[in-house]
Design an enzyme around this catalytic site. Structure first.
Site, PDB file in Angstrom:
ATOM      1  N   HIS A 202      -8.336 -10.533  -0.774  1.00 22.73           N
ATOM      2  CA  HIS A 202      -7.842 -11.097  -2.041  1.00 22.73           C
ATOM      3  C   HIS A 202      -8.556 -10.333  -3.171  1.00 22.73           C
ATOM      4  CE1 HIS A 202      -6.199 -13.943  -4.809  1.00 22.73           C
ATOM      5  NE2 HIS A 202      -6.827 -15.052  -4.462  1.00 22.73           N
TER       6      HIS A 202
ATOM      7  N   HIS B 276       0.823  -6.021  -0.119  1.00 24.47           N
ATOM      8  CA  HIS B 276       0.845  -7.328  -0.773  1.00 24.47           C
ATOM      9  C   HIS B 276       1.767  -8.242  -0.004  1.00 24.47           C
ATOM     10  CE1 HIS B 276       0.974 -10.344  -3.929  1.00 24.47           C
ATOM     11  NE2 HIS B 276      -0.062  -9.724  -4.463  1.00 24.47           N
TER      12      HIS B 276
ATOM     13  N   ASP C 180      -5.358  -4.426  -7.480  1.00 26.20           N
ATOM     14  CA  ASP C 180      -6.758  -4.037  -7.301  1.00 26.20           C
ATOM     15  C   ASP C 180      -6.975  -2.528  -7.267  1.00 26.20           C
ATOM     16  OD1 ASP C 180      -8.031  -6.567  -7.206  1.00 26.20           O
ATOM     17  OD2 ASP C 180      -7.098  -6.908  -5.259  1.00 26.20           O
TER      18      ASP C 180
HETATM   19  N1  CMC Z   1      -3.260  -0.520   4.530  1.00 27.20           N
HETATM   20  C1  CMC Z   1      -2.644  -0.183   5.674  1.00 27.20           C
HETATM   21  N2  CMC Z   1      -1.732  -0.948   6.294  1.00 27.20           N
HETATM   22  C2  CMC Z   1      -1.410  -2.096   5.717  1.00 27.20           C
HETATM   23  C3  CMC Z   1      -1.989  -2.516   4.507  1.00 27.20           C
HETATM   24  C4  CMC Z   1      -2.957  -1.668   3.921  1.00 27.20           C
HETATM   25  N3  CMC Z   1      -3.571  -2.011   2.800  1.00 27.20           N
HETATM   26  N4  CMC Z   1      -1.501  -3.711   4.158  1.00 27.20           N
HETATM   27  C5  CMC Z   1      -0.630  -4.046   5.107  1.00 27.20           C
HETATM   28  N5  CMC Z   1      -0.579  -3.078   6.059  1.00 27.20           N
HETATM   29  C6  CMC Z   1       0.259  -3.074   7.267  1.00 27.20           C
HETATM   30  C7  CMC Z   1      -0.412  -3.909   8.351  1.00 27.20           C
HETATM   31  O1  CMC Z   1      -1.280  -3.133   9.144  1.00 27.20           O
HETATM   32  C8  CMC Z   1       0.778  -4.423   9.104  1.00 27.20           C
HETATM   33  O2  CMC Z   1       1.269  -3.383   9.919  1.00 27.20           O
HETATM   34  P1  CMC Z   1       1.929  -3.687  11.365  1.00 27.20           P
HETATM   35  O3  CMC Z   1       3.127  -4.550  11.064  1.00 27.20           O
HETATM   36  O4  CMC Z   1       2.274  -2.345  11.892  1.00 27.20           O
HETATM   37  O5  CMC Z   1       0.888  -4.420  12.143  1.00 27.20           O
HETATM   38  C9  CMC Z   1       1.823  -4.680   8.008  1.00 27.20           C
HETATM   39  O6  CMC Z   1       1.473  -3.756   6.959  1.00 27.20           O
HETATM   40  C10 CMC Z   1       1.801  -6.098   7.466  1.00 27.20           C
HETATM   41  O7  CMC Z   1       0.447  -6.393   7.067  1.00 27.20           O
HETATM   42  P2  CMC Z   1      -0.177  -7.842   7.005  1.00 27.20           P
HETATM   43  O8  CMC Z   1      -1.657  -7.703   6.922  1.00 27.20           O
HETATM   44  O9  CMC Z   1       0.386  -8.699   8.095  1.00 27.20           O
HETATM   45  O10 CMC Z   1       0.439  -8.346   5.636  1.00 27.20           O
HETATM   46  P3  CMC Z   1      -0.039  -9.624   4.839  1.00 27.20           P
HETATM   47  O11 CMC Z   1       1.092 -10.015   4.021  1.00 27.20           O
HETATM   48  O12 CMC Z   1      -0.648 -10.632   5.748  1.00 27.20           O
HETATM   49  O13 CMC Z   1      -1.251  -9.015   3.999  1.00 27.20           O
HETATM   50  C11 CMC Z   1      -2.605  -8.137   2.362  1.00 27.20           C
HETATM   51  C12 CMC Z   1      -1.245  -8.762   2.659  1.00 27.20           C
HETATM   52  C13 CMC Z   1      -2.773  -7.997   0.871  1.00 27.20           C
HETATM   53  C14 CMC Z   1      -3.726  -9.035   2.896  1.00 27.20           C
HETATM   54  C15 CMC Z   1      -2.687  -6.754   3.047  1.00 27.20           C
HETATM   55  O14 CMC Z   1      -1.694  -5.899   2.517  1.00 27.20           O
HETATM   56  C16 CMC Z   1      -4.055  -6.133   2.913  1.00 27.20           C
HETATM   57  O15 CMC Z   1      -4.951  -6.441   3.709  1.00 27.20           O
HETATM   58  N6  CMC Z   1      -4.266  -5.214   1.910  1.00 27.20           N
HETATM   59  C17 CMC Z   1      -5.572  -4.647   1.657  1.00 27.20           C
HETATM   60  C18 CMC Z   1      -6.433  -5.637   0.872  1.00 27.20           C
HETATM   61  C19 CMC Z   1      -5.984  -5.760  -0.563  1.00 27.20           C
HETATM   62  O16 CMC Z   1      -5.743  -4.773  -1.247  1.00 27.20           O
HETATM   63  N7  CMC Z   1      -5.910  -7.008  -1.036  1.00 27.20           N
HETATM   64  C20 CMC Z   1      -5.542  -7.311  -2.430  1.00 27.20           C
HETATM   65  C21 CMC Z   1      -4.221  -7.984  -2.516  1.00 27.20           C
HETATM   66  S1  CMC Z   1      -3.514  -8.027  -4.160  1.00 27.20           S
HETATM   67  C22 CMC Z   1      -4.595  -8.881  -5.169  1.00 27.20           C
HETATM   68  C23 CMC Z   1      -4.898 -10.249  -4.736  1.00 27.20           C
HETATM   69  O17 CMC Z   1      -4.021 -11.077  -4.527  1.00 27.20           O
HETATM   70  O18 CMC Z   1      -6.067 -10.553  -4.645  1.00 27.20           O
END
Ligand code: CMC
Length: 379
Positions: free
Chosen positions: A223, A262, A316
């Site tokens: 987050h 996201h 971010d």
């Molecule tokens: N880098 C590489 N791969 C990614 C990323 C990333 N940053 N984000 C998602 N993916 C891939 C993930 O590996 C998965 O792939 P697969 O389907 O092949 O297993 C797919 O995309 C779906 O990912 P998820 O983690 O299930 O998606 P989610 O909706 O649960 O997660 C998230 C959203 C923001 C937690 C995630 O994108 C993430 O961990 N990003 C990095 C951390 C980040 O930048 N967070 C800030 C979010 S925006 C500001 C806020 O709200 O605080």
């Protein structure tokens, strides 16, 4: 097993509240506060006006804005006794832990901490919004062994924070850049920390507990903590020429790249677009072009490799370069997100209190049944 509709993991796509504050179209990359596109606000508004908008669902008239601003400025200084609390903290503490702990302790300086009718809640929220920057700035100066710089109530929220932190008034460019960051981070639908706020206040607990819980949620690297992760990543890349290989290595290892992806946006987060222009300009002004160039290459490689999966920069990613250019230390990045988001958390709390029902979902039990109780000696 009884037939119970299970929500998707992580509550993806579940609508769990109604709000009039922010609207997001994650496919088209649209974010509006009370119907106004975020770019309009970052170009024309101020943080104070944005908070008024979020809490009142309309833009203020000049006299209303003046009154709101004055009211907020009166809350810049901490209650008696709090300053001593800040200066007795270990200098090694992390600012997010400090902010969470001291926002929680503000309840003990409030003669009626549990009042949570909408008016009382708004008043307490304004207190927290006014005090939080002072907590962060005082702690940062304390840990650096510097005298505290008391707030200046002639200054805006953004100017005053940078003044208390640095001991000198910021340039107009820096103050405006910081103000824009505050506007862009103020609200964002039912994100994890906002949901946390609504869940806590739905028990009719108190404002301090709700905001304290939200700060705890925000600091996680998935987050608000991601902005610090982005900066750590940029620091790990020796030169611009190494950026592509570094990111390709992470993609191949299936590492999560901070500042990308996201739950809602499947295209570039509109706040990242605004922050990118800001980061580029500030990087040029402050001699941090290398940092911006590394970020830009990372974005290009990510778009080429993972764009088809809908993974683009989120808020971010470019906020890291922006905060660095403003002169903020890495562990102050997530607290900056919190200072702004207090506006959004408080607005959601007011909406929740105005039409409250306790949040109480169910868990699907997936364990065993009818197990014998085994005596200690037989385990
Ligand atoms: N880098 C590489 N791969 C990614 C990323 C990333 N940053 N984000 C998602 N993916 C891939 C993930 O590996 C998965 O792939 P697969 O389907 O092949 O297993 C797919 O995309 C779906 O990912 P998820 O983690 O299930 O998606 P989610 O909706 O649960 O997660 C998230 C959203 C923001 C937690 C995630 O994108 C993430 O961990 N990003 C990095 C951390 C980040 O930048 N967070 C800030 C979010 S925006 C500001 C806020 O709200 O605080």
């Amino acid at each position: 097993m009884s037939a119970v509709a299970s929500a998707p993991k992580g509550l993806e796509g579940v609508v769990a509240a109604e709000t009039e504050m922010s609207f997001i179209d994650g496919q088209k990359g649209i974010l509006e506060y009370v119907g106004i596109p975020i770019g309009e606000l970052s170009s024309n508004s101020t943080f104070e006006e944005t908070v008024f908008l979020l809490w009142n669902k309309r833009l203020p008239k000049q006299n209303e804005l003046d009154e709101f601003t004055q009211n907020l400025r009166k809350r810049y200084e901490l209650p008696k006794g709090m300053e001593q609390r800040v200066t007795s903290l270990p200098k090694t503490a992390e600012p997010m832990h400090v902010l969470r702990t001291l926002v929680s302790s503000l309840a003990m300086y409030d003669s009626d901490p549990n009042a949570n009718d909408v008016d009382a809640a708004q008043d307490k929220a304004l207190n927290i919004l006014g005090h939080a920057p002072t907590i962060v700035a005082y702690f940062d100066r304390h840990r650096r062994g510097l005298d505290l710089v008391h707030p200046d109530t002639s200054l805006s929220f953004a100017e005053n924070f940078l003044y208390m932190l640095n001991g000198e008034k910021p340039t107009e460019t820096m103050a405006r850049a910081f103000d824009i960051c505050m506007i862009l981070h103020a609200d964002h639908g039912l994100n994890n920390s906002t949901f946390t706020t609504r869940v806590i206040i739905s028990t009719l607990s108190d404002v301090y507990s709700a905001i304290t819980g939200a700060i705890g949620s925000l600091r996680g690297p998935l987050h608000g903590g991601a902005n610090e992760g982005v900066m750590k990543m940029l620091n790990e890349i020796p030169t611009v020429d190494d950026a592509e290989a570094y990111i390709m290595g992470k993609i191949q290892r299936k590492d999560k790249i901070m500042g990308f992806g996201h739950r809602v946006y499947k295209t570039k987060d509109p706040r990242a677009t605004d922050l990118q222009s800001l980061a580029k300009k500030l990087a040029e002004d402050t001699g941090n072009q290398e940092l911006y160039a590394k970020s830009h290459i990372i974005e290009q490689v990510m778009e080429r490799e993972l764009g088809a999966k809908g993974i683009y920069p989120n808020v971010d990613f470019y906020s890291a370069t922006t905060y660095h250019c403003i002169g903020l230390k890495l562990d102050l990045f997530t607290p900056m997100f919190a200072l702004s988001r207090i506006g959004g958390w408080a607005g959601h709390m007011l909406e929740q209190l105005a039409d409250n029902r306790l949040y109480r979902p169910k868990a699907q039990y997936v364990g065993a049944h009818d197990q014998p109780y085994v005596a200690m000696s037989d385990r």
